[in-house]
Design a protein around this motif. Structure first.
Motif, PDB file in Angstrom:
ATOM      1  N   LEU A  75      42.377  23.124  32.759  1.00  0.00           N
ATOM      2  CA  LEU A  75      43.391  24.589  33.159  1.00  0.00           C
ATOM      3  C   LEU A  75      44.267  25.202  31.966  1.00  0.00           C
ATOM      4  O   LEU A  75      44.374  25.914  31.980  1.00  0.00           O
ATOM      5  CB  LEU A  75      44.194  23.445  34.057  1.00  0.00           C
ATOM      6  CG  LEU A  75      43.963  23.244  35.322  1.00  0.00           C
ATOM      7  CD1 LEU A  75      44.877  21.689  35.650  1.00  0.00           C
ATOM      8  CD2 LEU A  75      44.492  24.353  35.932  1.00  0.00           C
ATOM      9  N   ALA A  76      44.208  24.415  30.517  1.00  0.00           N
ATOM     10  CA  ALA A  76      44.991  24.616  29.485  1.00  0.00           C
ATOM     11  C   ALA A  76      44.072  26.271  28.947  1.00  0.00           C
ATOM     12  O   ALA A  76      44.686  27.187  28.880  1.00  0.00           O
ATOM     13  CB  ALA A  76      44.543  23.222  28.167  1.00  0.00           C
ATOM     14  N   ILE A  77      42.126  25.983  29.121  1.00  0.00           N
ATOM     15  CA  ILE A  77      41.492  27.433  28.780  1.00  0.00           C
ATOM     16  C   ILE A  77      42.257  28.353  30.082  1.00  0.00           C
ATOM     17  O   ILE A  77      41.956  29.518  29.260  1.00  0.00           O
ATOM     18  CB  ILE A  77      40.121  26.481  29.043  1.00  0.00           C
ATOM     19  CG1 ILE A  77      39.540  26.214  27.953  1.00  0.00           C
ATOM     20  CG2 ILE A  77      39.684  28.230  29.060  1.00  0.00           C
ATOM     21  CD1 ILE A  77      38.283  25.561  28.730  1.00  0.00           C
ATOM     22  N   ILE A  78      42.116  28.546  30.903  1.00  0.00           N
ATOM     23  CA  ILE A  78      42.387  29.129  32.235  1.00  0.00           C
ATOM     24  C   ILE A  78      44.601  29.566  31.476  1.00  0.00           C
ATOM     25  O   ILE A  78      44.472  30.860  31.307  1.00  0.00           O
ATOM     26  CB  ILE A  78      42.906  28.841  33.439  1.00  0.00           C
ATOM     27  CG1 ILE A  78      41.845  28.507  34.103  1.00  0.00           C
ATOM     28  CG2 ILE A  78      43.645  30.141  34.379  1.00  0.00           C
ATOM     29  CD1 ILE A  78      41.369  27.945  34.883  1.00  0.00           C
ATOM     30  N   VAL A  99      44.002  29.628  47.277  1.00  0.00           N
ATOM     31  CA  VAL A  99      45.101  29.038  47.344  1.00  0.00           C
ATOM     32  C   VAL A  99      46.434  30.142  46.303  1.00  0.00           C
ATOM     33  O   VAL A  99      45.687  30.908  45.713  1.00  0.00           O
ATOM     34  CB  VAL A  99      44.281  27.835  45.326  1.00  0.00           C
ATOM     35  CG1 VAL A  99      43.755  27.383  46.409  1.00  0.00           C
ATOM     36  CG2 VAL A  99      43.960  28.890  44.467  1.00  0.00           C
ATOM     37  N   ASP A 100      47.385  29.674  45.659  1.00  0.00           N
ATOM     38  CA  ASP A 100      48.115  30.337  45.477  1.00  0.00           C
ATOM     39  C   ASP A 100      48.438  29.351  43.619  1.00  0.00           C
ATOM     40  O   ASP A 100      49.514  29.935  42.940  1.00  0.00           O
ATOM     41  CB  ASP A 100      49.486  29.847  45.912  1.00  0.00           C
ATOM     42  CG  ASP A 100      50.180  28.824  45.879  1.00  0.00           C
ATOM     43  OD1 ASP A 100      49.716  27.724  45.520  1.00  0.00           O
ATOM     44  OD2 ASP A 100      51.602  28.406  46.737  1.00  0.00           O
ATOM     45  N   SER A 101      48.156  28.321  43.507  1.00  0.00           N
ATOM     46  CA  SER A 101      48.163  27.360  42.367  1.00  0.00           C
ATOM     47  C   SER A 101      46.232  27.015  40.930  1.00  0.00           C
ATOM     48  O   SER A 101      46.073  27.007  42.317  1.00  0.00           O
ATOM     49  CB  SER A 101      49.268  26.842  42.297  1.00  0.00           C
ATOM     50  OG  SER A 101      48.972  26.203  41.210  1.00  0.00           O
ATOM     51  N   SER A 102      46.556  27.480  40.661  1.00  0.00           N
ATOM     52  CA  SER A 102      45.324  26.982  39.628  1.00  0.00           C
ATOM     53  C   SER A 102      45.160  25.977  39.677  1.00  0.00           C
ATOM     54  O   SER A 102      44.265  24.924  39.983  1.00  0.00           O
ATOM     55  CB  SER A 102      44.631  27.777  38.402  1.00  0.00           C
ATOM     56  OG  SER A 102      45.999  27.065  37.644  1.00  0.00           O
ATOM     57  N   ALA A 103      46.111  25.160  39.866  1.00  0.00           N
ATOM     58  CA  ALA A 103      46.050  23.649  39.880  1.00  0.00           C
ATOM     59  C   ALA A 103      45.664  22.472  41.020  1.00  0.00           C
ATOM     60  O   ALA A 103      45.473  21.642  40.961  1.00  0.00           O
ATOM     61  CB  ALA A 103      47.629  23.144  40.066  1.00  0.00           C
ATOM     62  N   LEU A 154      37.395  25.825  38.883  1.00  0.00           N
ATOM     63  CA  LEU A 154      37.809  25.918  38.182  1.00  0.00           C
ATOM     64  C   LEU A 154      36.861  26.306  36.995  1.00  0.00           C
ATOM     65  O   LEU A 154      36.991  27.478  36.213  1.00  0.00           O
ATOM     66  CB  LEU A 154      38.332  24.930  37.209  1.00  0.00           C
ATOM     67  CG  LEU A 154      39.562  24.083  37.481  1.00  0.00           C
ATOM     68  CD1 LEU A 154      41.235  22.993  37.068  1.00  0.00           C
ATOM     69  CD2 LEU A 154      41.275  25.108  37.950  1.00  0.00           C
ATOM     70  N   ILE A 155      35.599  26.004  36.634  1.00  0.00           N
ATOM     71  CA  ILE A 155      34.996  26.713  36.363  1.00  0.00           C
ATOM     72  C   ILE A 155      33.948  28.145  36.373  1.00  0.00           C
ATOM     73  O   ILE A 155      34.287  29.010  35.510  1.00  0.00           O
ATOM     74  CB  ILE A 155      33.206  25.664  35.409  1.00  0.00           C
ATOM     75  CG1 ILE A 155      33.910  24.313  35.509  1.00  0.00           C
ATOM     76  CG2 ILE A 155      32.561  25.979  35.353  1.00  0.00           C
ATOM     77  CD1 ILE A 155      33.080  23.256  35.474  1.00  0.00           C
ATOM     78  N   GLU A 196      30.987  36.240  36.614  1.00  0.00           N
ATOM     79  CA  GLU A 196      30.162  35.719  38.140  1.00  0.00           C
ATOM     80  C   GLU A 196      31.640  36.940  38.700  1.00  0.00           C
ATOM     81  O   GLU A 196      32.578  36.865  38.298  1.00  0.00           O
ATOM     82  CB  GLU A 196      30.251  33.998  37.869  1.00  0.00           C
ATOM     83  CG  GLU A 196      28.944  33.608  36.906  1.00  0.00           C
ATOM     84  CD  GLU A 196      29.759  31.816  37.358  1.00  0.00           C
ATOM     85  OE1 GLU A 196      30.485  31.944  38.379  1.00  0.00           O
ATOM     86  OE2 GLU A 196      29.064  31.607  37.037  1.00  0.00           O
ATOM     87  N   HIS A 197      31.336  36.077  39.730  1.00  0.00           N
ATOM     88  CA  HIS A 197      31.866  36.867  41.060  1.00  0.00           C
ATOM     89  C   HIS A 197      32.193  35.644  41.709  1.00  0.00           C
ATOM     90  O   HIS A 197      31.782  34.181  41.426  1.00  0.00           O
ATOM     91  CB  HIS A 197      31.544  37.391  41.841  1.00  0.00           C
ATOM     92  CG  HIS A 197      29.940  38.580  41.559  1.00  0.00           C
ATOM     93  ND1 HIS A 197      31.383  40.579  41.274  1.00  0.00           N
ATOM     94  CD2 HIS A 197      28.682  38.735  41.326  1.00  0.00           C
ATOM     95  CE1 HIS A 197      30.096  40.514  40.846  1.00  0.00           C
ATOM     96  NE2 HIS A 197      29.763  39.757  40.588  1.00  0.00           N
ATOM     97  N   PRO A 198      33.276  35.776  41.983  1.00  0.00           N
ATOM     98  CA  PRO A 198      34.648  34.839  42.493  1.00  0.00           C
ATOM     99  C   PRO A 198      33.146  34.103  44.069  1.00  0.00           C
ATOM    100  O   PRO A 198      32.850  34.980  44.540  1.00  0.00           O
ATOM    101  CB  PRO A 198      35.721  35.155  43.333  1.00  0.00           C
ATOM    102  CG  PRO A 198      35.875  36.960  42.765  1.00  0.00           C
ATOM    103  CD  PRO A 198      34.824  36.974  42.225  1.00  0.00           C
ATOM    104  N   LYS A 199      33.617  32.809  43.990  1.00  0.00           N
ATOM    105  CA  LYS A 199      32.621  31.478  44.551  1.00  0.00           C
ATOM    106  C   LYS A 199      33.845  30.819  45.161  1.00  0.00           C
ATOM    107  O   LYS A 199      34.768  29.988  44.519  1.00  0.00           O
ATOM    108  CB  LYS A 199      32.096  30.756  44.198  1.00  0.00           C
ATOM    109  CG  LYS A 199      30.639  31.365  43.249  1.00  0.00           C
ATOM    110  CD  LYS A 199      29.902  30.128  42.703  1.00  0.00           C
ATOM    111  CE  LYS A 199      28.559  31.018  42.210  1.00  0.00           C
ATOM    112  NZ  LYS A 199      28.055  30.323  40.890  1.00  0.00           N
ATOM    113  N   PRO A 200      34.401  31.441  46.556  1.00  0.00           N
ATOM    114  CA  PRO A 200      35.383  30.695  47.846  1.00  0.00           C
ATOM    115  C   PRO A 200      35.495  29.668  48.271  1.00  0.00           C
ATOM    116  O   PRO A 200      34.224  29.282  48.025  1.00  0.00           O
ATOM    117  CB  PRO A 200      35.631  31.464  48.620  1.00  0.00           C
ATOM    118  CG  PRO A 200      34.597  32.518  48.728  1.00  0.00           C
ATOM    119  CD  PRO A 200      33.851  32.546  48.055  1.00  0.00           C
TER     120      PRO A 200
END
Length: 132
Positions: free
Chosen positions: A13-16, A40-44, A51-52, A62-66
Motif C-alpha cells: 500500500l505504501a508503494i502504491i 473497489v473504491d479504495s486500494s485498502a 495489490l501486486i 500487466e493488465h488489470p485482473k479483476p
C-alpha cells in the motif's frame, strides 16, 4: 493474516501511495475510476495478489485482473451434470434444479447461476448419494 503478511500488505500500500501514477491519478481525480477495474473504491480493500497486480498495472507491465468470479466454475458445473446423470432417477434439467433448490435453499433457472460455494455443497451431496 499473519504479522508478516500484514507488514507486506502495508508495504504494498505504501508503494502504491508513493507511486507517481497514483499521485497523478489523485490530482486529476481519476483514482476511483481506475480502481473500478478491480470493483473497489479504495486500494485498502484489495487482497495482496490484487495489490501486486495493481502495482504491475501502474508500472505498465500487466493488465488489470479483476476479482475472481463468484459463480461456479465450468468444471464444477460439468461435475454437477455428470454426477446428476449417475445418481438421479429423473435426470431432467428441471429435476436437477429442484434438487439444487433443496440443497442450497435458492431457486435458480440454470446450473450456471450457482455460486461457487453452493456448487461445492451440491457436489458434496451428489458424491454422498453416489457412494451410498
Amino acid at each position: 493474516m499473519t504479522k508478516a503478511q500484514e507488514i507486506y500488505r502495508k508495504q504494498l500500500l505504501a508503494i502504491i501511495h508513493t507511486h507517481p501514477f497514483y499521485k497523478h491519478a489523485k490530482i486529476s481525480e481519476a483514482w476511483g475510476e481506475f480502481l473500478s477495474a478491480w470493483g473497489v473504491d479504495s486500494s485498502a480493500k484489495l487482497s495482496v495478489k490484487e495489490l501486486i497486480n495493481l502495482i504491475a498495472v501502474m508500472d505498465g507491465k500487466e493488465h488489470p485482473k479483476p476479482k475472481d468470479s463468484l459463480f461456479a466454475t465450468r468444471s464444477q458445473i460439468y461435475a454437477v451434470h455428470c454426477l446428476w446423470q449417475k445418481v438421479a432417477k429423473d435426470t431432467s434439467e428441471r429435476a436437477l434444479m429442484f434438487f439444487i433448490r433443496k440443497v442450497t435453499k435458492n431457486l435458480y433457472l440454470k446450473v450456471e447461476h450457482l455460486k461457487k460455494k453452493e456448487a461445492s455443497k451440491v457436489l458434496i451431496v451428489l458424491k454422498k448419494m453416489e457412494n451410498a
